[in-house]
Design an enzyme around this catalytic site. Structure first.
Site, PDB file in Angstrom:
ATOM      1  N   ASP A  61       0.936  -1.121  -0.100  1.00 12.57           N
ATOM      2  CA  ASP A  61       0.112  -0.131  -0.013  1.00 12.57           C
ATOM      3  C   ASP A  61       0.824   1.307  -0.024  1.00 12.57           C
ATOM      4  O   ASP A  61       1.881   1.270   0.485  1.00 12.57           O
ATOM      5  CB  ASP A  61      -0.915   0.086   1.118  1.00 12.57           C
ATOM      6  CG  ASP A  61      -1.895  -0.978   1.263  1.00 12.57           C
ATOM      7  OD1 ASP A  61      -2.508  -1.451   0.207  1.00 12.57           O
ATOM      8  OD2 ASP A  61      -2.404  -1.527   2.120  1.00 12.57           O
ATOM      9  N   ASP A  82      -7.167  -1.157  -4.533  1.00 10.72           N
ATOM     10  CA  ASP A  82      -8.292  -0.807  -3.728  1.00 10.72           C
ATOM     11  C   ASP A  82      -9.056   0.418  -4.308  1.00 10.72           C
ATOM     12  O   ASP A  82     -10.226   0.275  -4.408  1.00 10.72           O
ATOM     13  CB  ASP A  82      -7.428   0.095  -2.422  1.00 10.72           C
ATOM     14  CG  ASP A  82      -6.832  -1.109  -1.654  1.00 10.72           C
ATOM     15  OD1 ASP A  82      -7.095  -2.388  -1.774  1.00 10.72           O
ATOM     16  OD2 ASP A  82      -5.889  -0.611  -0.781  1.00 10.72           O
TER      17      ASP A  82
END
Length: 179
Positions: free
Chosen positions: A125, A143
């Protein structure tokens, strides 16, 4: 216009592959150019690029689970769900383009993160957004793909609901004229 048959499957696969490629390319760039403790701020510190390896699921949920529970909950069950959604999307007749596109975006994002989890043991991330008191968790392109997919699915539901209400009102008006 609804895609059917082979064009539908080709459309599905192209969008799916593009989602996975975009996700893996951005994660690869972040792993190559951003160290674990580096942070880069943009747009008056509203956007931060940093690198985090997430061993859990959404917002690190499940990261502290012991094996085999962690494997089952954050790898095996999502893989089964993604395969089920893929099968549903390909075989279900009557799904509109917007719904299929939304499902494909969700599957593409899910597959991108699942690939990382299986191959690397964690998901990379790298983006954090903050606007005043509002802020996000740290996320990645997969995401974003999942959120776009859910947005398209919700938009499809809203538009279908409006179409159903218009059709219902038309039927009511037609019956009132007959009285």
């Amino acid at each position: 216009m609804k895609f059917t048959g082979t064009p539908r499957i080709i459309f599905f696969l192209v969008i799916l592959v593009l989602n996975i490629i975009a996700d893996q390319a951005t994660k690869s760039m972040m792993r190559a150019h951003i160290g674990y403790y580096d942070q880069y701020f943009f747009f008056n510190n509203h956007v931060t690029l940093l690198r985090v390896e997430n061993t859990g699921a959404f917002l690190s949920l499940g990261a502290k689970l012991v094996q085999p529970f962690r494997f089952i909950l954050i790898t095996l069950l999502p893989a089964i769900a993604l395969l089920g959604a893929l099968f549903y999307s390909i075989t279900k007749k009557g799904l509109g383009n917007l719904m299929v596109t939304g499902i494909v975006f969700c599957i593409g994002g899910g597959m991108g993160n699942l690939y990382d989890r299986i191959v690397r043991g964690s998901v990379t991330d790298f983006v954090h957004l903050k606007f005043g008191p509002l802020q996000t968790g740290i996320f990645n392109a997969a995401d974003v793909s999942i959120m776009i997919g859910f947005g398209l699915i919700l938009l499809n539901a809203f538009l279908r609901r409006n179409d159903d209400q218009k059709a219902e009102n038309t039927v009511i008006e037609d019956h009132s004229v007959e009285l």
